[in-house]
Scaffold this motif. Structure first.
Motif, PDB file in Angstrom:
ATOM      1  N   GLN A   1       0.821  -1.209   0.000  1.00  0.00           N
ATOM      2  CA  GLN A   1       0.000   0.000   0.000  1.00  0.00           C
ATOM      3  C   GLN A   1       0.858   1.263   0.000  1.00  0.00           C
ATOM      4  N   THR A   2       1.945   1.240   0.784  1.00  0.00           N
ATOM      5  CA  THR A   2       2.844   2.400   0.828  1.00  0.00           C
ATOM      6  C   THR A   2       3.530   2.613  -0.517  1.00  0.00           C
ATOM      7  N   LEU A   3       4.000   1.517  -1.129  1.00  0.00           N
ATOM      8  CA  LEU A   3       4.653   1.632  -2.429  1.00  0.00           C
ATOM      9  C   LEU A   3       3.671   2.103  -3.492  1.00  0.00           C
ATOM     10  N   HIS A   4       2.423   1.624  -3.425  1.00  0.00           N
ATOM     11  CA  HIS A   4       1.420   2.034  -4.411  1.00  0.00           C
ATOM     12  C   HIS A   4       1.163   3.540  -4.336  1.00  0.00           C
ATOM     13  N   LYS A   5       1.062   4.077  -3.132  1.00  0.00           N
ATOM     14  CA  LYS A   5       0.840   5.516  -2.971  1.00  0.00           C
ATOM     15  C   LYS A   5       2.028   6.318  -3.502  1.00  0.00           C
ATOM     16  N   GLU A   6       3.243   5.833  -3.236  1.00  0.00           N
ATOM     17  CA  GLU A   6       4.421   6.571  -3.696  1.00  0.00           C
ATOM     18  C   GLU A   6       4.594   6.492  -5.205  1.00  0.00           C
ATOM     19  N   PHE A   7       4.424   5.312  -5.766  1.00  0.00           N
ATOM     20  CA  PHE A   7       4.553   5.162  -7.218  1.00  0.00           C
ATOM     21  C   PHE A   7       3.442   5.919  -7.948  1.00  0.00           C
ATOM     22  N   LYS A   8       2.252   5.926  -7.364  1.00  0.00           N
ATOM     23  CA  LYS A   8       1.140   6.645  -7.982  1.00  0.00           C
ATOM     24  C   LYS A   8       1.415   8.138  -8.016  1.00  0.00           C
ATOM     25  N   ALA A   9       2.099   8.654  -6.980  1.00  0.00           N
ATOM     26  CA  ALA A   9       2.449  10.076  -6.955  1.00  0.00           C
ATOM     27  C   ALA A   9       3.526  10.404  -7.983  1.00  0.00           C
ATOM     28  N   LEU A  10       4.425   9.455  -8.240  1.00  0.00           N
ATOM     29  CA  LEU A  10       5.502   9.698  -9.210  1.00  0.00           C
ATOM     30  C   LEU A  10       5.009   9.580 -10.642  1.00  0.00           C
ATOM     31  N   LEU A  11       4.036   8.708 -10.873  1.00  0.00           N
ATOM     32  CA  LEU A  11       3.524   8.489 -12.222  1.00  0.00           C
ATOM     33  C   LEU A  11       2.519   9.574 -12.590  1.00  0.00           C
ATOM     34  N   THR A  12       2.367   9.796 -13.867  1.00  0.00           N
ATOM     35  CA  THR A  12       1.330  10.699 -14.344  1.00  0.00           C
ATOM     36  C   THR A  12      -0.030  10.032 -14.173  1.00  0.00           C
ATOM     37  N   PRO A  13      -1.119  10.813 -14.085  1.00  0.00           N
ATOM     38  CA  PRO A  13      -2.448  10.199 -13.931  1.00  0.00           C
ATOM     39  C   PRO A  13      -2.780   9.200 -15.038  1.00  0.00           C
ATOM     40  N   TYR A  14      -2.196   9.416 -16.225  1.00  0.00           N
ATOM     41  CA  TYR A  14      -2.467   8.519 -17.351  1.00  0.00           C
ATOM     42  C   TYR A  14      -1.865   7.140 -17.120  1.00  0.00           C
ATOM     43  N   HIS A  15      -0.754   7.083 -16.314  1.00  0.00           N
ATOM     44  CA  HIS A  15      -0.056   5.810 -16.102  1.00  0.00           C
ATOM     45  C   HIS A  15      -0.176   5.313 -14.666  1.00  0.00           C
ATOM     46  N   SER A  16      -1.065   5.915 -13.859  1.00  0.00           N
ATOM     47  CA  SER A  16      -1.109   5.567 -12.438  1.00  0.00           C
ATOM     48  C   SER A  16      -1.463   4.096 -12.197  1.00  0.00           C
ATOM     49  N   GLY A  17      -2.202   3.477 -13.105  1.00  0.00           N
ATOM     50  CA  GLY A  17      -2.572   2.082 -12.924  1.00  0.00           C
ATOM     51  C   GLY A  17      -1.430   1.102 -13.137  1.00  0.00           C
ATOM     52  N   VAL A  18      -0.290   1.591 -13.648  1.00  0.00           N
ATOM     53  CA  VAL A  18       0.849   0.716 -13.924  1.00  0.00           C
ATOM     54  C   VAL A  18       1.671   0.465 -12.660  1.00  0.00           C
ATOM     55  N   SER A  19       1.289   1.094 -11.542  1.00  0.00           N
ATOM     56  CA  SER A  19       2.089   0.952 -10.321  1.00  0.00           C
ATOM     57  C   SER A  19       2.192  -0.501  -9.884  1.00  0.00           C
ATOM     58  N   ILE A  20       1.194  -1.333 -10.200  1.00  0.00           N
ATOM     59  CA  ILE A  20       1.241  -2.745  -9.813  1.00  0.00           C
ATOM     60  C   ILE A  20       2.421  -3.452 -10.467  1.00  0.00           C
ATOM     61  N   LEU A  21       2.806  -3.010 -11.665  1.00  0.00           N
ATOM     62  CA  LEU A  21       3.956  -3.598 -12.350  1.00  0.00           C
ATOM     63  C   LEU A  21       5.238  -3.349 -11.573  1.00  0.00           C
ATOM     64  N   PHE A  22       5.412  -2.129 -11.073  1.00  0.00           N
ATOM     65  CA  PHE A  22       6.636  -1.787 -10.353  1.00  0.00           C
ATOM     66  C   PHE A  22       6.639  -2.359  -8.939  1.00  0.00           C
ATOM     67  N   ILE A  23       5.461  -2.568  -8.364  1.00  0.00           N
ATOM     68  CA  ILE A  23       5.394  -3.264  -7.073  1.00  0.00           C
ATOM     69  C   ILE A  23       5.823  -4.718  -7.242  1.00  0.00           C
ATOM     70  N   ALA A  24       5.374  -5.354  -8.322  1.00  0.00           N
ATOM     71  CA  ALA A  24       5.790  -6.734  -8.603  1.00  0.00           C
ATOM     72  C   ALA A  24       7.290  -6.800  -8.879  1.00  0.00           C
ATOM     73  N   LEU A  25       7.816  -5.801  -9.592  1.00  0.00           N
ATOM     74  CA  LEU A  25       9.250  -5.747  -9.872  1.00  0.00           C
ATOM     75  C   LEU A  25      10.043  -5.598  -8.585  1.00  0.00           C
ATOM     76  N   PHE A  26       9.589  -4.717  -7.692  1.00  0.00           N
ATOM     77  CA  PHE A  26      10.241  -4.544  -6.399  1.00  0.00           C
ATOM     78  C   PHE A  26      10.209  -5.844  -5.596  1.00  0.00           C
ATOM     79  N   SER A  27       9.044  -6.519  -5.599  1.00  0.00           N
ATOM     80  CA  SER A  27       8.907  -7.759  -4.827  1.00  0.00           C
ATOM     81  C   SER A  27       9.861  -8.834  -5.326  1.00  0.00           C
ATOM     82  N   LEU A  28       9.952  -8.979  -6.648  1.00  0.00           N
ATOM     83  CA  LEU A  28      10.839  -9.996  -7.221  1.00  0.00           C
ATOM     84  C   LEU A  28      12.292  -9.735  -6.843  1.00  0.00           C
ATOM     85  N   ILE A  29      12.728  -8.482  -6.955  1.00  0.00           N
ATOM     86  CA  ILE A  29      14.129  -8.164  -6.683  1.00  0.00           C
ATOM     87  C   ILE A  29      14.444  -8.278  -5.201  1.00  0.00           C
ATOM     88  N   VAL A  30      13.553  -7.790  -4.343  1.00  0.00           N
ATOM     89  CA  VAL A  30      13.843  -7.826  -2.908  1.00  0.00           C
ATOM     90  C   VAL A  30      13.847  -9.264  -2.390  1.00  0.00           C
TER      91      VAL A  30
END
Length: 224
Positions: free
Chosen positions: A52-81
């Motif tokens: 939830q914290t990562l989603h809020k932060e990524f959503k703030a960094l992304l433009t409103p047009y791409h805000s739904g893509v935050s799940i991709l970067f959360i999955a990327l973070f999870s895989l790497i960590v």
């Protein structure tokens, strides 16, 4: 000496000449079933809070047009960590310390962003090559510099992650290999320093995963 030192990163276990060390990449999948328990565990609540914290932060960094893509970067973070953290355990192969793994994450993402940007936002992509206020004389040089900096982005993402993982593992191996030749009085200091270094590597494993995901998010936000 160096060949033996770097051999800790070489896949050694194999079945029918197929390396099985790379299967450690999927060890993180063992944590997923905990999220589906009928009664939430501490692990599931903790990980849900992180997501939830990562989603809020990524959503703030992304433009409103791409805000739904935050799940991709959360999955990327999870895989790497998961890969970075599990690689700190004894006898677990660290796949994120190899350029094959890190480039496989950064290169397809960068190619996808470039294709999407140049096809759908061609004028913006051309305008991005020349920063606002650049003198006319310097425009050709700025285009060249911006093009090079754009091309090397997947390489810098991959090298940053792999180099940090390699550096920590090499330091732990170097210190650990000196243990048998040390007297008992100095051995206790070595063990204490190893514990501190392992804590530092745990922090680096999380930080580098976060940096990789955030930089990927920032690159995405430029395509608008």
């Amino acid at each position: 000496m160096m060949a033996n030192l770097f051999s800790i990163f070489e896949p050694s276990s194999s079945i029918f000449n197929l390396s099985t060390n790379w299967l450690s990449t999927f060890l993180g999948l063992m944590f997923i079933p905990y999220l589906y328990w009928a009664s939430p565990s501490r692990w599931s609540l903790f990980w849900s809070k992180i997501i939830q914290t990562l989603h809020k932060e990524f959503k703030a960094l992304l433009t409103p047009y791409h805000s739904g893509v935050s799940i991709l970067f959360i999955a990327l973070f999870s895989l790497i960590v998961f890969n970075n953290s599990l690689g700190l355990l004894p006898y677990v192969f660290t796949s994120s310390s190899h350029m094959v793994m890190t480039l496989s994450l950064s290169l397809p993402l960068w190619i996808t962003l470039m294709i999407f940007g140049w096809v759908n936002h061609t004028k913006h992509m051309f305008a991005h090559l020349v920063p606002q206020g650049t003198p006319f004389v310097l425009m050709p040089f700025m285009v060249l510099i911006e093009t090079i900096s754009n091309i090397i982005r997947p390489g810098t993402l991959a090298v940053r992650l792999a180099a940090n993982m390699i550096a920590g593992h090499l330091l732990l191996t170097l210190l650990g290999s000196t243990g048998p030749s040390l007297p008992l009085s100095i051995l206790s200091i070595l063990i204490f320093s190893q514990i501190l270094l392992l804590i530092l590597e745990s922090a680096v494993a999380i930080i580098q995963s976060y940096v990789f995901a955030v930089l990927s998010t920032l690159y995405t936000s430029e395509i608008n």
